[in-house]
Design a protein around this motif. Structure first.
Motif, short mmCIF file in Angstrom:
data_model
loop_
_atom_site.label_atom_id
_atom_site.label_comp_id
_atom_site.label_asym_id
_atom_site.label_seq_id
_atom_site.Cartn_x
_atom_site.Cartn_y
_atom_site.Cartn_z
N ALA A 272 0.74 -1.20 0.12
CA ALA A 272 0.16 0.06 0.10
C ALA A 272 0.95 1.21 0.13
CB ALA A 272 -0.86 -0.13 1.48
N ALA A 273 2.10 1.48 0.83
CA ALA A 273 2.92 2.47 0.86
C ALA A 273 3.29 2.69 -0.48
CB ALA A 273 3.73 2.20 1.88
N ALA A 274 3.80 1.63 -1.39
CA ALA A 274 4.08 1.58 -2.71
C ALA A 274 3.11 2.08 -3.65
CB ALA A 274 4.93 0.32 -2.76
N GLY A 275 2.04 2.43 -3.23
CA GLY A 275 0.94 3.03 -3.99
C GLY A 275 0.20 2.17 -4.71
N LEU A 276 -0.09 0.83 -4.28
CA LEU A 276 -0.72 -0.21 -4.87
C LEU A 276 -2.03 -0.37 -4.06
CD1 LEU A 276 2.05 -2.76 -5.42
CD2 LEU A 276 0.62 -1.99 -7.18
N PRO A 277 -3.05 -0.61 -4.92
CA PRO A 277 -4.36 -0.71 -4.18
C PRO A 277 -4.58 -2.03 -3.41
CG PRO A 277 -4.66 -1.23 -6.42
CD PRO A 277 -3.37 -0.81 -6.15
N VAL A 278 -4.75 -2.11 -2.01
CA VAL A 278 -4.71 -3.39 -1.36
C VAL A 278 -6.01 -3.40 -0.52
CG1 VAL A 278 -3.69 -4.18 0.69
CG2 VAL A 278 -2.38 -2.95 -0.87
N LEU A 279 -6.55 -4.68 -0.50
CA LEU A 279 -7.40 -5.00 0.59
C LEU A 279 -6.98 -6.49 1.33
CD1 LEU A 279 -10.40 -4.49 1.75
CD2 LEU A 279 -11.38 -6.13 -0.17
N ASP A 280 -7.18 -6.42 2.43
CA ASP A 280 -6.43 -7.43 3.31
C ASP A 280 -7.53 -8.38 3.98
OD1 ASP A 280 -4.62 -8.74 4.83
OD2 ASP A 280 -3.43 -6.69 5.33
N GLY A 281 -7.16 -9.36 4.67
CA GLY A 281 -7.81 -10.17 5.76
C GLY A 281 -8.89 -11.01 4.71
N LEU A 282 -8.21 -11.65 3.75
CA LEU A 282 -9.10 -12.37 2.82
C LEU A 282 -8.80 -13.91 2.85
CD1 LEU A 282 -8.90 -9.91 -0.34
CD2 LEU A 282 -10.72 -10.41 1.13
N GLY A 283 -8.03 -14.51 3.84
CA GLY A 283 -7.99 -15.89 4.16
C GLY A 283 -8.96 -16.41 4.93
N ALA A 284 -8.66 -17.52 5.88
CA ALA A 284 -9.76 -18.15 6.32
C ALA A 284 -10.25 -17.31 7.50
CB ALA A 284 -9.21 -19.26 6.75
N SER A 285 -11.53 -17.88 8.07
CA SER A 285 -12.00 -17.48 9.04
C SER A 285 -11.80 -18.24 10.30
CB SER A 285 -13.49 -17.21 9.00
OG SER A 285 -14.17 -18.32 8.81
N GLY A 286 -11.51 -17.61 11.70
CA GLY A 286 -11.13 -18.48 12.73
C GLY A 286 -10.58 -17.61 13.66
N GLY A 287 -9.67 -18.15 14.49
CA GLY A 287 -8.97 -17.10 15.50
C GLY A 287 -7.88 -17.75 16.10
N GLY A 288 -7.23 -17.09 16.99
CA GLY A 288 -6.05 -17.60 17.83
C GLY A 288 -4.69 -17.47 17.22
N ALA A 289 -4.40 -16.56 16.37
CA ALA A 289 -3.20 -16.28 15.45
C ALA A 289 -1.95 -16.44 16.56
CB ALA A 289 -3.25 -14.92 14.77
N HIS A 290 -0.94 -17.17 16.32
CA HIS A 290 0.38 -17.41 17.11
C HIS A 290 0.13 -17.99 18.18
CE1 HIS A 290 2.14 -13.48 14.77
NE2 HIS A 290 1.71 -14.45 14.12
N ALA A 291 -0.92 -18.69 18.53
CA ALA A 291 -1.34 -19.21 19.93
C ALA A 291 -1.66 -20.77 19.70
CB ALA A 291 -2.55 -18.58 21.00
N GLU A 292 -1.69 -21.52 20.80
CA GLU A 292 -1.91 -23.03 20.59
C GLU A 292 -3.16 -23.21 20.42
OE1 GLU A 292 -1.53 -26.63 23.68
OE2 GLU A 292 -0.35 -24.98 24.01
N HIS A 293 -4.30 -22.14 20.53
CA HIS A 293 -5.68 -22.45 20.43
C HIS A 293 -5.91 -21.97 18.77
CE1 HIS A 293 -5.37 -18.20 21.99
NE2 HIS A 293 -6.71 -18.31 21.31
N GLU A 294 -4.93 -21.67 17.94
CA GLU A 294 -5.20 -21.24 16.49
C GLU A 294 -6.14 -22.20 15.81
OE1 GLU A 294 -2.39 -19.77 13.02
OE2 GLU A 294 -1.52 -20.86 14.48
N HIS A 295 -6.99 -21.84 15.12
CA HIS A 295 -7.85 -22.57 14.55
C HIS A 295 -8.67 -21.95 13.39
CE1 HIS A 295 -10.45 -20.19 17.35
NE2 HIS A 295 -11.35 -20.29 16.31
N VAL A 296 -9.42 -22.95 12.48
CA VAL A 296 -10.00 -22.26 11.32
C VAL A 296 -11.16 -22.90 11.21
CG1 VAL A 296 -10.03 -22.44 8.72
CG2 VAL A 296 -8.00 -21.82 9.78
#
Length: 387
Positions: free
Chosen positions: A342-366
């Motif tokens: 985005a800082a390079a001037g490109l059009p960006v939309l994020d967060g388009l992967g899976a739904s779930g939670g617990g990133a970086h944790a033992e309870h990470e899930h999808v």
């Protein structure tokens, strides 16, 4: 095969239904990626993981080609799938995870009650699966689409310091950058991310006996303790600015005036103006005791991003509405490589992967049942006018 007369809603539903029909295969592919460990700090495992990913994508995207940009920890996998109309859409992801080698042996990929678990499943092996299957679905259904360029680095979790220039160069000219970082629920998209500043401050004081000759000493620990208080005062929650001293160490014994100390600082800012304010304030600080010398290293690892691709959120809303799902736009404090593009001037939309939670944790899930919806959302963003 879809036709010109078929409404976009019908195409989106067709993608969802296609993905639902091969959900077992999708989960099997996800299992392979999760059980192939790719810690950011292990170049041997990263290389092996990149080989697995490359082979799978090339097999799934008929007619695609792969190349590696750069080398070592900063290497970027680029896979190009030629399209049937002009333009290029970039799918952006990362292969590395925060989990060390051996984690998979302790808790391998599992699916229980519709929830997939395993190290890196949410952040972001499932995002890679969503991206690959979105393109596969469009092609299987005969939907016209632009060329797709998948960019996957292996140092995202440690700052993308080696890969950022390759990412910017490879994404140049893209009509959209769709980031495969995870969402939260079926309708989540991420429309803004704070910038992240990381600094290390080292203080060198003068050692002395704390009881016999304290005045001869100049405490590096006291200096950085004062800096900690100063930094806390720079936070502005209303403006979205947070400042955290996550590490503070120094000294040797309680009866010795500390001649050394060190701190690590994490700053998050929503705007460039706030980022500049905190940067200037840190640079201006001086210890009360001039005998203490300080060295400041670091800077903004990723700049703030606050402007999603024009019209992309509305497009996501329309795609999700056709599936009976409400859009859930979010601004988050964590940064991604989307900030860099985005800082390079490109059009960006994020967060388009899976739904779930617990990133970086033992309870990470999808949430497995949401995968067809997420695949359909991404496909609708890649080819909104496909036929």
């Amino acid at each position: 095969m879809a036709t010109e007369a078929e409404p976009a809603a019908g195409r989106t539903s067709a993608v969802r239904d296609w993905a639902s029909g091969c959900l077992d295969e999708i989960v099997d592919d996800l299992a392979v990626l999760v059980d192939t460990e790719t810690p950011s700090t292990d170049p041997v495992l990263l290389a092996a993981g990149a080989a697995v990913l490359t082979g799978w994508v090339l097999e799934t995207w008929t007619g695609s080609t792969a190349t590696t940009l750069g080398a070592g920890p900063g290497a970027v996998l680029q896979v190009d799938a030629p399209g049937s109309r002009d333009g290029t859409v970039v799918l952006l992801g990362h292969l590395d995870t925060v989990f060390e080698a051996g984690t998979v042996a302790a808790r391998p990929f599992t699916v229980t009650d519709g929830v997939a678990r395993g190290p890196g499943v949410f952040d972001m092996k499932a995002g890679l699966v969503v991206g690959v299957y979105a393109v596969a679905a469009l092609d299987a259904l005969g939907v016209a689409r632009p060329s797709v360029r998948l960019l996957v680095n292996a140092d995202e979790e440690v700052g993308s310091l080696g890969s950022r220039s390759s990412l910017v160069d490879a994404a140049a000219g893209a009509e959209a950058v769709l980031v495969l970082e995870p969402g939260a629920v079926a309708g989540t998209v991420k429309t803004a991310r704070k910038g992240v500043g990381l600094w290390t401050v080292t203080a060198t004081g003068v050692g002395a006996h704390a009881g016999l000759d304290p005045e001869a000493g100049a405490s590096a620990v006291h200096a950085l303790a004062a800096l900690t208080s100063y930094l806390a005062g720079l936070a502005d929650p209303a403006a979205g600015t947070t400042v955290n001293v996550g590490v503070l160490t120094g000294g040797t014994r309680p009866n010795v005036v500390a001649d050394h100390a060190r701190m690590e600082i994490d700053v998050r800012a929503r705007t460039d103006a706030e980022a500049a304010r905190v940067t200037a304030a840190l640079a201006a600080w001086r210890p009360a005791d001039p005998r203490v010398r300080i060295e400041i290293a670091g800077g903004w690892n990723r700049p703030p991003w606050s402007t999603p691709a024009p019209g992309m959120v509305a497009r996501a809303e329309a795609v999700l509405a056709s599936l009976g799902v409400a859009v859930d736009p979010r601004e988050v404090g964590g940064a991604s490589d989307g900030n860099i593009l985005a800082a390079a001037g490109l059009p960006v939309l994020d967060g388009l992967g899976a739904s779930g939670g617990g990133a970086h944790a033992e309870h990470e899930h999808v949430v497995v049942a949401d995968l067809p919806v997420r695949i359909a959302l991404l496909a609708g963003l890649i080819a909104p006018d496909g036929s």
